[in-house]
Design an enzyme around this catalytic site. Structure first.
Site, PDB file in Angstrom:
ATOM      1  N   LYS A  13       0.825  -1.350  -0.137  1.00 49.45           N
ATOM      2  CA  LYS A  13       0.118  -0.051   0.109  1.00 49.45           C
ATOM      3  C   LYS A  13       0.877   1.342  -0.036  1.00 49.45           C
ATOM      4  O   LYS A  13       0.618   2.235  -0.613  1.00 49.45           O
ATOM      5  CB  LYS A  13      -0.901   0.082   1.330  1.00 49.45           C
ATOM      6  CG  LYS A  13      -1.926  -1.110   1.131  1.00 49.45           C
ATOM      7  CD  LYS A  13      -2.895  -0.825   2.506  1.00 49.45           C
ATOM      8  CE  LYS A  13      -2.241  -0.749   3.830  1.00 49.45           C
ATOM      9  NZ  LYS A  13      -1.740  -2.042   4.345  1.00 49.45           N
ATOM     10  N   ARG A  88      -9.252   1.522   9.570  1.00 47.28           N
ATOM     11  CA  ARG A  88      -8.587   0.044   9.841  1.00 47.28           C
ATOM     12  C   ARG A  88      -9.896  -0.650  10.398  1.00 47.28           C
ATOM     13  O   ARG A  88      -9.869  -1.736  10.921  1.00 47.28           O
ATOM     14  CB  ARG A  88      -7.671   0.173  10.431  1.00 47.28           C
ATOM     15  CG  ARG A  88      -6.306  -0.360   9.615  1.00 47.28           C
ATOM     16  CD  ARG A  88      -5.178  -0.240  10.553  1.00 47.28           C
ATOM     17  NE  ARG A  88      -3.938  -0.799  10.226  1.00 47.28           N
ATOM     18  CZ  ARG A  88      -2.965  -0.346   9.344  1.00 47.28           C
ATOM     19  NH1 ARG A  88      -2.913   0.945   9.117  1.00 47.28           N
ATOM     20  NH2 ARG A  88      -1.791  -1.048   9.070  1.00 47.28           N
ATOM     21  N   ARG A 123      11.327  -6.430   4.365  1.00 50.77           N
ATOM     22  CA  ARG A 123      11.077  -4.906   4.361  1.00 50.77           C
ATOM     23  C   ARG A 123      12.141  -4.054   4.912  1.00 50.77           C
ATOM     24  O   ARG A 123      12.399  -4.525   5.920  1.00 50.77           O
ATOM     25  CB  ARG A 123       9.595  -4.811   4.761  1.00 50.77           C
ATOM     26  CG  ARG A 123       9.171  -3.472   4.466  1.00 50.77           C
ATOM     27  CD  ARG A 123       7.829  -3.186   4.365  1.00 50.77           C
ATOM     28  NE  ARG A 123       7.252  -3.059   6.035  1.00 50.77           N
ATOM     29  CZ  ARG A 123       5.772  -2.838   6.103  1.00 50.77           C
ATOM     30  NH1 ARG A 123       5.159  -2.625   5.073  1.00 50.77           N
ATOM     31  NH2 ARG A 123       5.189  -2.915   7.158  1.00 50.77           N
ATOM     32  N   ARG A 156      11.843  -2.258  10.651  1.00 52.81           N
ATOM     33  CA  ARG A 156      10.695  -1.608  11.699  1.00 52.81           C
ATOM     34  C   ARG A 156      10.557  -2.634  12.656  1.00 52.81           C
ATOM     35  O   ARG A 156      10.595  -4.207  12.542  1.00 52.81           O
ATOM     36  CB  ARG A 156       9.173  -1.520  11.018  1.00 52.81           C
ATOM     37  CG  ARG A 156       9.013  -0.278  10.205  1.00 52.81           C
ATOM     38  CD  ARG A 156       7.859  -0.254   9.233  1.00 52.81           C
ATOM     39  NE  ARG A 156       6.570  -0.697   9.770  1.00 52.81           N
ATOM     40  CZ  ARG A 156       5.242  -0.376   9.293  1.00 52.81           C
ATOM     41  NH1 ARG A 156       5.166   0.043   8.199  1.00 52.81           N
ATOM     42  NH2 ARG A 156       4.321  -0.910   9.731  1.00 52.81           N
ATOM     43  N   ARG A 167      -0.367  -8.695  13.678  1.00 46.01           N
ATOM     44  CA  ARG A 167      -0.891  -7.778  12.708  1.00 46.01           C
ATOM     45  C   ARG A 167      -1.853  -8.414  11.757  1.00 46.01           C
ATOM     46  O   ARG A 167      -2.611  -7.772  11.439  1.00 46.01           O
ATOM     47  CB  ARG A 167       0.457  -7.074  12.180  1.00 46.01           C
ATOM     48  CG  ARG A 167       1.141  -6.142  12.979  1.00 46.01           C
ATOM     49  CD  ARG A 167       2.326  -5.602  12.377  1.00 46.01           C
ATOM     50  NE  ARG A 167       2.245  -4.651  11.342  1.00 46.01           N
ATOM     51  CZ  ARG A 167       3.075  -4.331  10.315  1.00 46.01           C
ATOM     52  NH1 ARG A 167       4.078  -5.175  10.499  1.00 46.01           N
ATOM     53  NH2 ARG A 167       3.041  -3.443   9.484  1.00 46.01           N
TER      54      ARG A 167
END
Ligand code: AMP
Length: 210
Positions: A13, A88, A123, A156, A167
């Site tokens: 996203k 969300r 990531r 992260r 998550r």
């Protein structure tokens, strides 16, 4: 045009938002990015959010809704925006309605849980400007520094595999029901998140009729 980019963590996203907002000349509003900046600066919002973000849980609706309300009232949002990571939950979507926001399209980027776990482990994020990368699919020149500002790449905290599972659970239980919410309004357009970055961009623009 007011667009929501919807999908699980790691679906791309943020990456797509960065590309599309440049093409359309409208800003991206990312609650995750605003929260990370607030946490880095130790602001009251950052302090409130930290425990939730680091545990892979959702920050309370009132906190993120207040962030969005402030941000959308800024002049650069007057001609439209891309929402990345908001709403969300159903109450957040209802809050957006209550603000009088008219959404033109909800682009749902779809990816399996297995692919998500695999993606998030590779990531990286620029510790200075926040640009996002992937060691394999969206690398920087040396995979150590940011191509945009030269800042060092970091992982992260919430991309830790244990936090990722949390998550994902949160996504399935609290965020995924939003698809039905926006489907009922005829706004959802689905795009596969397994394609290359340019191909996903192409498909999103095609869905938007651009
Ligand atoms: P993201 O960068 O969009 O993956 O967001 C990172 C984290 O920030 C999420 O795992 C949540 O803890 C928090 N967060 C971001 N956006 C929201 C939101 N709309 N509602 C609640 N928490 C959020």
């Amino acid at each position: 045009m007011n667009i929501i980019l919807f999908g699980p963590p790691g679906a791309g996203k943020g990456t797509q938002a960065e590309i599309i907002c440049q093409k359309l000349g409208i800003p991206t509003v990312s609650t995750g990015a605003v929260l990370r900046e607030a946490m880095k600066n130790g602001t009251p919002t950052g302090l409130k959010a930290k425990q939730y973000v680091e545990a892979g849980e959702l920050v309370p609706d009132a906190v993120v809704t207040a962030i969005i309300k402030d941000r959308l009232s800024e002049p650069d949002c007057a001609n439209g925006y891309i929402l990345d990571g908001f709403p969300r939950t159903i109450p957040q979507a209802e809050a957006l309605d209550a603000m009088g926001v008219k959404i033109d399209a909800v682009l749902s980027i779809e990816l399996s849980d297995e692919e998500i776990v695999n993606r998030l482990s590779n990531r990286r994020l620029c510790g200075v400007c926040g640009a996002s990368y992937h060691l394999l699919y969206n690398p920087t020149k040396d995979n150590v520094h940011c191509d945009k500002c030269g800042g060092e790449l970091i992982t992260r905290k919430d991309d830790d595999p244990k936090v990722v599972m949390n998550r994902l659970d949160t996504y399935h239980s609290q965020t995924e029901p939003l698809k039905a919410f926006y489907n009922a309004k005829g706004l959802v357009k689905t795009v596969s998140g397994s394609e290359t970055i340019p191909e996903i961009t192409r498909r999103i623009l095609a869905e938007l009729g651009i």
